[in-house]
Design an enzyme around this catalytic site. Structure first.
Site, mmCIF file in Angstrom:
data_model
loop_
_atom_site.group_PDB
_atom_site.id
_atom_site.type_symbol
_atom_site.label_atom_id
_atom_site.label_comp_id
_atom_site.label_asym_id
_atom_site.label_seq_id
_atom_site.Cartn_x
_atom_site.Cartn_y
_atom_site.Cartn_z
ATOM 1 N N LYS A 31 0.852 -1.193 0.000
ATOM 2 C CA LYS A 31 0.000 0.000 0.000
ATOM 3 C C LYS A 31 0.884 1.239 0.000
ATOM 4 O O LYS A 31 1.476 1.596 1.004
ATOM 5 C CB LYS A 31 -0.905 0.064 1.236
ATOM 6 C CG LYS A 31 -1.930 1.184 1.107
ATOM 7 C CD LYS A 31 -2.337 1.813 2.417
ATOM 8 C CE LYS A 31 -1.570 3.043 2.810
ATOM 9 N NZ LYS A 31 -1.712 4.223 1.929
ATOM 10 N N GLU A 91 10.325 1.710 10.075
ATOM 11 C CA GLU A 91 11.336 2.711 9.706
ATOM 12 C C GLU A 91 10.679 4.064 9.924
ATOM 13 O O GLU A 91 9.805 4.459 9.148
ATOM 14 C CB GLU A 91 11.737 2.541 8.238
ATOM 15 C CG GLU A 91 12.458 1.248 7.918
ATOM 16 C CD GLU A 91 13.840 1.188 8.535
ATOM 17 O OE1 GLU A 91 14.394 2.238 8.912
ATOM 18 O OE2 GLU A 91 14.359 0.075 8.656
ATOM 19 N N CYS A 97 14.043 11.255 5.910
ATOM 20 C CA CYS A 97 14.049 10.769 7.294
ATOM 21 C C CYS A 97 15.439 10.868 7.916
ATOM 22 O O CYS A 97 15.579 11.060 9.115
ATOM 23 C CB CYS A 97 13.544 9.344 7.344
ATOM 24 S SG CYS A 97 14.400 8.270 6.182
ATOM 25 N N GLU A 101 10.925 16.328 14.629
ATOM 26 C CA GLU A 101 11.159 16.189 13.188
ATOM 27 C C GLU A 101 10.250 17.172 12.441
ATOM 28 O O GLU A 101 9.034 17.148 12.609
ATOM 29 C CB GLU A 101 10.837 14.756 12.751
ATOM 30 C CG GLU A 101 11.145 14.529 11.285
ATOM 31 C CD GLU A 101 10.736 13.134 10.810
ATOM 32 O OE1 GLU A 101 9.574 12.766 10.999
ATOM 33 O OE2 GLU A 101 11.590 12.436 10.243
HETATM 34 P P1 NAD Z 1 2.746 8.634 7.456
HETATM 35 O O1 NAD Z 1 3.070 7.854 8.677
HETATM 36 O O2 NAD Z 1 1.703 9.675 7.557
HETATM 37 O O3 NAD Z 1 2.266 7.652 6.286
HETATM 38 C C1 NAD Z 1 3.054 6.568 5.859
HETATM 39 C C2 NAD Z 1 2.148 5.512 5.267
HETATM 40 O O4 NAD Z 1 1.299 5.018 6.301
HETATM 41 C C3 NAD Z 1 1.228 6.030 4.160
HETATM 42 O O5 NAD Z 1 1.098 5.047 3.158
HETATM 43 C C4 NAD Z 1 -0.085 6.222 4.895
HETATM 44 O O6 NAD Z 1 -1.222 6.145 4.051
HETATM 45 C C5 NAD Z 1 -0.052 5.056 5.871
HETATM 46 N N1 NAD Z 1 -0.922 5.202 7.039
HETATM 47 C C6 NAD Z 1 -1.505 6.324 7.539
HETATM 48 N N2 NAD Z 1 -2.263 6.024 8.607
HETATM 49 C C7 NAD Z 1 -2.163 4.678 8.799
HETATM 50 C C8 NAD Z 1 -2.705 3.760 9.763
HETATM 51 N N3 NAD Z 1 -3.527 4.166 10.731
HETATM 52 N N4 NAD Z 1 -2.351 2.460 9.670
HETATM 53 C C9 NAD Z 1 -1.500 2.033 8.714
HETATM 54 N N5 NAD Z 1 -0.980 2.847 7.760
HETATM 55 C C10 NAD Z 1 -1.301 4.154 7.804
HETATM 56 O O7 NAD Z 1 4.131 9.220 6.933
HETATM 57 P P2 NAD Z 1 4.385 10.144 5.672
HETATM 58 O O8 NAD Z 1 3.869 11.508 5.969
HETATM 59 O O9 NAD Z 1 3.911 9.459 4.447
HETATM 60 O O10 NAD Z 1 5.986 10.153 5.638
HETATM 61 C C11 NAD Z 1 6.740 10.964 6.468
HETATM 62 C C12 NAD Z 1 7.249 10.232 7.678
HETATM 63 O O11 NAD Z 1 7.902 9.040 7.269
HETATM 64 C C13 NAD Z 1 8.295 11.001 8.429
HETATM 65 O O12 NAD Z 1 8.090 10.875 9.809
HETATM 66 C C14 NAD Z 1 9.607 10.343 8.035
HETATM 67 O O13 NAD Z 1 10.658 10.496 8.932
HETATM 68 C C15 NAD Z 1 9.181 8.938 7.897
HETATM 69 N N6 NAD Z 1 10.119 8.215 7.033
HETATM 70 C C16 NAD Z 1 10.971 7.303 7.592
HETATM 71 C C17 NAD Z 1 11.904 6.645 6.804
HETATM 72 C C18 NAD Z 1 12.852 5.635 7.356
HETATM 73 O O14 NAD Z 1 13.378 4.841 6.569
HETATM 74 N N7 NAD Z 1 13.122 5.593 8.634
HETATM 75 C C19 NAD Z 1 11.960 6.919 5.450
HETATM 76 C C20 NAD Z 1 11.082 7.853 4.921
HETATM 77 C C21 NAD Z 1 10.151 8.490 5.726
#
Ligand code: NAD
Length: 475
Positions: free
Chosen positions: A170, A245, A279, A379
């Protein structure tokens, strides 16, 4: 227009059980560029069933067959270079140079590096009187964010396929079209049907459905800490394994013998690259007190070398934030910095001149930031740098380690002893000395609230495996 209102289940594009769609916006123009289906729990059930059905045979393929498959995937990925670049530019607003040099190859590198490591990977091991066999974990649910659309999915997919696991992916609703292109790659590479399934939709329906699904054995998630917590809570109900992650607030420790221009440019590139939506971005520059004024002057001298602008323009270094919501969050943090006792060096709230359309922020640098300030602890996921001064290296290391995160850390300087001491003392999953390029065979992941588990290379493959110990096996 990129319209993809179907899901990819069991080797074919199929209609959703409902007609609801989600608009996808180009953040540079604020215009709709297409739509995806807002999937339902029924769609997810079908995808999980397809992955379950494909698992018995795919998990029994040989590692050589799967390594060949990964190489074919990499070949097909390369054939679509221009398409990947165009899609990522459109859906993420990622500048053409950054997309070509960073976004595009990262996904590719995972398939190539994993194929190579897989050929030498031992799925069995003999100990004293035991035989250890590593079995594919089963059906994996993969949930990815928007900031590196092909990288985040590809690292998980390469590891899953290498292990012999089948998957349901997803992607983020902000950047779903790169995953559609990946689907085309997998079809062309001859991935058996049901091994890869793609269901688009919201986090609250499909993401939540994945983490609570009784027929999913493992959830591999990349995203924010808040969602990571919800995933763990759901997964806890049936003791499902999770890999998370999550976010970071990574330090750049500038040693006292560092070249000040090099250090300042390193720090700027961290907030300017991918518009700070990384990230692992180094968003806290820890600078010796004695170097502070020169460092700030160097930041002022060099910041114009990282222009914010139209992603299609080759001179652009920094594009827009991915969405209006993300832009507002970044603006609120910049205001928080202005309202604190920190000093604004450059940037600030509002859009850069001439960029009224599009979710553009100004590259913003604060100095005299205290280690515990909000902008130094949370962050921001935008182009905002906090400069913090230190008296001696021990203090720098304490401050560097003084957040809830531990995803990455950076050291800039020359003295080998101090570089080594600092790099080895930082409590983070990935430390980069003097901008050394990434090693796709080495593990990636976080300490503390930056996550659980590791991706990339053989460590990534291990996440999709269950070790089984057999004692007394007839020889
Ligand atoms: P997010 O957590 O809002 O969303 C990530 C994914 O989770 C999306 O596909 C979203 O639709 C899904 N999601 C949302 N609510 C959910 C739920 N209740 N249950 C399951 N899935 C759900 O994050 P974002 O805004 O897309 O990305 C930014 C964040 O991601 C930042 O905090 C960043 O640091 C982190 N990030 C971490 C890494 C890493 O490798 N450590 C890499 C990239 C981004």
């Amino acid at each position: 227009m990129y319209n993809h209102i179907q899901h990819y289940i069991n080797g074919q594009w199929v209609d959703s059980t409902e007609n609801e769609t989600i608009d996808v916006i180009n953040p540079a123009t604020e215009e709709k560029i297409g739509e995806i289906s807002s999937g339902t729990k029924e769609d997810l059930d079908k995808a999980v069933q397809a992955a379950r059905d494909a698992f018995p045979s795919f998990s029994q393929t040989t590692k050589e067959e799967r390594a060949d498959l990964l190489d074919r995937i990499a070949d097909e990925y390369e054939k679509r270079k221009d398409k990947f670049i165009e899609v990522i530019m459109e859906e993420l607003g990622s500048p053409v140079n950054f997309t070509t040099e960073v976004q595009y190859p990262m996904g590719l590198n995972h398939f190539r590096a994993t194929a190579k490591l897989l050929r030498d990977f031992d799925f069995t091991e003999k100990r004293e009187n035991s035989f250890i066999q590593k079995d594919a974990i089963g059906v994996a649910g993969l949930i990815t964010p928007w900031n590196f659309p092909t990288n985040q999915a590809s690292t998980k997919l390469a590891s899953a396929f290498a292990a012999g696991s089948t998957v349901v992916l997803k992607p983020s609703t902000e950047t779903p079209f790169a995953a559609v292109l990946l689907t085309e790659v997998f079809e062309a590479a001859g991935l058996p049907k049901g091994v890869f399934n793609l269901v688009n939709g919201t986090g609250s329906t499909i993401g939540d459905g994945i983490s609570s699904h009784p027929d999913i054995d493992f959830v591999s998630f990349t995203g924010s800490g808040g969602v990571g917590t919800k995933i763990m809570e759901n997964a806890a109900q049936d003791i499902k394994k999770v890999s998370l992650e999550l976010g970071g607030k990574s330090p750049i420790v500038v040693l006292d013998d560092a070249d000040v221009d090099y250090a300042a440019k390193t720090a700027i590139s961290h907030i300017a690259g991918n518009t700070g939506q990384v990230c692992t971005a180094g968003t806290r520059a820890l600078v010796p007190e004695s170097m502070h004024d020169d460092f700030i002057q160097a930041v002022k001298n060099h910041i114009s070398e990282y222009p914010v602008g139209d992603p299609k323009d080759k001179s652009t270094f920094t594009g827009p934030q991915v969405s209006e919501d993300q832009w507002k969050t970044v603006q609120d943090y910049i205001q928080t910095g202005i309202d604190s006792e920190a000093t604004l060096v450059t940037g600030g709230t509002g859009k850069p001149e001439g960029l009224e359309t599009g979710y553009y922020s100004k590259l913003t640098v604060f100095t005299n930031v205290k280690p515990d300030d909000t902008i130094a602890q949370e962050e921001i996921f935008g182009p905002v740098l906090s400069v913090i001064t230190y008296k001696d290296l021990d203090e720098a290391i304490d401050v560097a380690n003084g957040t809830i995160y531990g995803l990455a850390g950076y050291v800039v300087g020359n003295d080998p002893d101090n570089l080594t001491k600092t790099a080895r003392s930082l409590r983070s999953g990935r430390i980069v000395v003097n901008n050394e390029p990434a090693d796709f065979t080495a593990p990636f992941g976080g300490f503390q609230q930056s996550g659980i588990g590791r991706e990339w290379g053989d460590y990534g493959i291990e996440e999709f495996l269950e070790p089984k110990t057999i004692v007394g096996l007839p020889s």
